[in-house]
Scaffold this active site. Sequence first.
Site, PDB file in Angstrom:
ATOM      1  N   CYS A 100      37.829  42.854 109.653  1.00  0.00           N
ATOM      2  CA  CYS A 100      36.974  42.448 110.768  1.00  0.00           C
ATOM      3  C   CYS A 100      36.958  43.535 111.835  1.00  0.00           C
ATOM      4  CB  CYS A 100      37.502  41.140 111.363  1.00  0.00           C
ATOM      5  SG  CYS A 100      36.637  40.673 112.861  1.00  0.00           S
TER       6      CYS A 100
ATOM      7  N   GLN B 124      39.506  18.312 108.830  1.00  0.00           N
ATOM      8  CA  GLN B 124      40.240  19.512 108.407  1.00  0.00           C
ATOM      9  C   GLN B 124      39.241  20.666 108.306  1.00  0.00           C
ATOM     10  OE1 GLN B 124      43.504  19.571 108.110  1.00  0.00           O
ATOM     11  NE2 GLN B 124      44.064  17.421 107.879  1.00  0.00           N
TER      12      GLN B 124
ATOM     13  N   CYS C 227      50.803  20.760 110.870  1.00  0.00           N
ATOM     14  CA  CYS C 227      50.218  22.099 111.027  1.00  0.00           C
ATOM     15  C   CYS C 227      51.085  22.951 111.950  1.00  0.00           C
ATOM     16  CB  CYS C 227      48.785  22.005 111.537  1.00  0.00           C
ATOM     17  SG  CYS C 227      48.638  21.094 113.065  1.00  0.00           S
TER      18      CYS C 227
ATOM     19  N   CYS D 282      39.947  40.067 119.247  1.00  0.00           N
ATOM     20  CA  CYS D 282      39.705  38.622 119.106  1.00  0.00           C
ATOM     21  C   CYS D 282      41.023  37.884 118.930  1.00  0.00           C
ATOM     22  CB  CYS D 282      38.805  38.409 117.895  1.00  0.00           C
ATOM     23  SG  CYS D 282      38.544  36.698 117.486  1.00  0.00           S
TER      24      CYS D 282
HETATM   25  C1  SAM Z   1      45.712  16.514 112.514  1.00  0.00           C
HETATM   26  S1  SAM Z   1      44.570  15.227 112.765  1.00  0.00           S
HETATM   27  C2  SAM Z   1      44.723  14.351 111.248  1.00  0.00           C
HETATM   28  C3  SAM Z   1      43.614  13.419 110.924  1.00  0.00           C
HETATM   29  C4  SAM Z   1      43.512  12.973 109.458  1.00  0.00           C
HETATM   30  N1  SAM Z   1      44.772  12.593 108.907  1.00  0.00           N
HETATM   31  C5  SAM Z   1      42.847  14.040 108.618  1.00  0.00           C
HETATM   32  O1  SAM Z   1      43.493  14.623 107.729  1.00  0.00           O
HETATM   33  O2  SAM Z   1      41.656  14.316 108.846  1.00  0.00           O
HETATM   34  C6  SAM Z   1      45.399  14.259 113.950  1.00  0.00           C
HETATM   35  C7  SAM Z   1      44.662  13.033 114.418  1.00  0.00           C
HETATM   36  O3  SAM Z   1      45.532  12.324 115.297  1.00  0.00           O
HETATM   37  C8  SAM Z   1      44.788  11.801 116.386  1.00  0.00           C
HETATM   38  N2  SAM Z   1      45.797  11.614 117.456  1.00  0.00           N
HETATM   39  C9  SAM Z   1      46.377  12.545 118.249  1.00  0.00           C
HETATM   40  N3  SAM Z   1      47.347  11.990 119.001  1.00  0.00           N
HETATM   41  C10 SAM Z   1      47.375  10.670 118.697  1.00  0.00           C
HETATM   42  C11 SAM Z   1      48.176   9.573 119.116  1.00  0.00           C
HETATM   43  N4  SAM Z   1      49.142   9.730 120.028  1.00  0.00           N
HETATM   44  N5  SAM Z   1      47.938   8.358 118.590  1.00  0.00           N
HETATM   45  C12 SAM Z   1      46.936   8.179 117.670  1.00  0.00           C
HETATM   46  N6  SAM Z   1      46.166   9.190 117.215  1.00  0.00           N
HETATM   47  C13 SAM Z   1      46.378  10.419 117.705  1.00  0.00           C
HETATM   48  C14 SAM Z   1      43.704  12.828 116.638  1.00  0.00           C
HETATM   49  O4  SAM Z   1      42.599  12.232 117.294  1.00  0.00           O
HETATM   50  C15 SAM Z   1      43.383  13.279 115.208  1.00  0.00           C
HETATM   51  O5  SAM Z   1      42.355  12.496 114.664  1.00  0.00           O
END
Ligand code: SAM
Length: 434
Positions: free
Chosen positions: A79, A268, A391, A85
């Site tokens: 890149c 994701q 992550c 960046c």
């Molecule tokens: C890493 S994402 C994972 C979502 C799903 N498992 C996926 O693979 O698409 C984390 C999710 O947790 C939600 N989130 C963050 N903090 C939270 C909390 N304290 N209670 C409930 N949901 C939460 C976010 O809105 C998001 O949708």
Amino acid sequence: MNDKRLDNNPTDEKLTVECLRLISDGSGVGYLNGIATFVPGLLPGEIGEVEVYEAKKKWQRARLLRVIKRSPERIAAPCSVFEECGGCQLQHTTYEETLVWKQRWVEDALSRIGKISVEVKPIHGMASPWCYRNKASLHREPTGKLGYYKGKSKELVHFSECLLLSERMNRWIRLAEEFLTDSFAEIHTLSFRENTKGEGLLLLEGPPTKALSAEDNPEFFEALFKEGVRSVWGTDSEGNLALIWGEERFSQTILDMTFEVSPLSFLQVNSLQTDVLYSHVLDGAALTGEEIVWDLYSGIGTLALALASKAQKVTGIEENPYAVDNAIQNAVNNNAVGHVEFLMGKVESRMTKIDEEPDVVVLDPPRSGMHPAVVQRLLELKPQRIIYVSCDPGTLARDLGVLTQGGYAVESVQPVDMFPWTMHTECCCLLEHA
Ligand SMILES: C[S@@+](CC[C@H](N)C(=O)[O-])C[C@H]1O[C@@H](n2cnc3c(N)ncnc32)[C@H](O)[C@@H]1O
């Protein structure tokens, strides 16, 4: 104290440092007079000429001026804006080498922070680690030019092509630069999403001044439509999410299932590796059809619905109302009604009010990991298996440390490279209760 050290070590003094390893933000680290010195851009085995720009008592950060001794693993970053960046940290080395370091960062975090001794499985990399991102958020200058933020600053880095995005998404970005010069002046952020069919969604973000309308720039919308974008979202005059133009529904295919996703729901970002990651979750859950399963932080219900046909019942908990609405609709679309339930709220408070005890818990929290109350509640409930998708190896190791002290054993850790060329690593961990 720090200033004194900087006085003794002026920032324009050129120093020589040998890099011993990479730390988990992608910087090289070596020692100058016993002080750990972090140098972005320097690779293990290399000697660099550097200048210190931030000095603390036990560590300092330095800028790489030139590489004196070069690593055989160094490559020219593909890149052209890699060095300015903030998006990628590891394009100056081979993809294989980035995987070696990601593997080590997971191993180090688990042993150092979590005090966990477990053999980490070899990271699952990508056969073709480019053009993988299905989402791009661009910031906009008043001139209409778009770019990414440089590191943690608000300075914009412009690019002609981002190699992490598809050619199609790069074209959408160019169209936005070409057509959005005078109209929608208040828009400061544009987020594109692309599904596995190559269809796009655009979200325009700005202060809620007036309702955005497709009438304000019809040529832009026509040009986007010709290139595959199917909907454009923005806000109404009260600042609420509103469809400006196109189709209301946008969907993504994961593990041969179709999921509707709103512009404000989490998805994701690496479509190909999502199937890989989720397959590890399904294997880890090892469901027989009898189990009560919880999917914590369930987003649009992807994991819950992938698990539903193999469980007695799955309950998802998610705080984002848009994502919960998507999950409920996705249960209908994927014939899972009756097997799944989606509850809205924060996991830490909502999980204490559920009148059932899970056999298996799948959880995929944000980078900050689990709230301590969630970990404690899991230790009280003692589900037989926990599948923790993370992550952030640091917060994962912290949470696993508490769970292992409370009676869980870490059976397997599978890193998956969801974010090639960046410092980020995803892991799927299986824990069993003793
Ligand atoms: C890493 S994402 C994972 C979502 C799903 N498992 C996926 O693979 O698409 C984390 C999710 O947790 C939600 N989130 C963050 N903090 C939270 C909390 N304290 N209670 C409930 N949901 C939460 C976010 O809105 C998001 O949708």
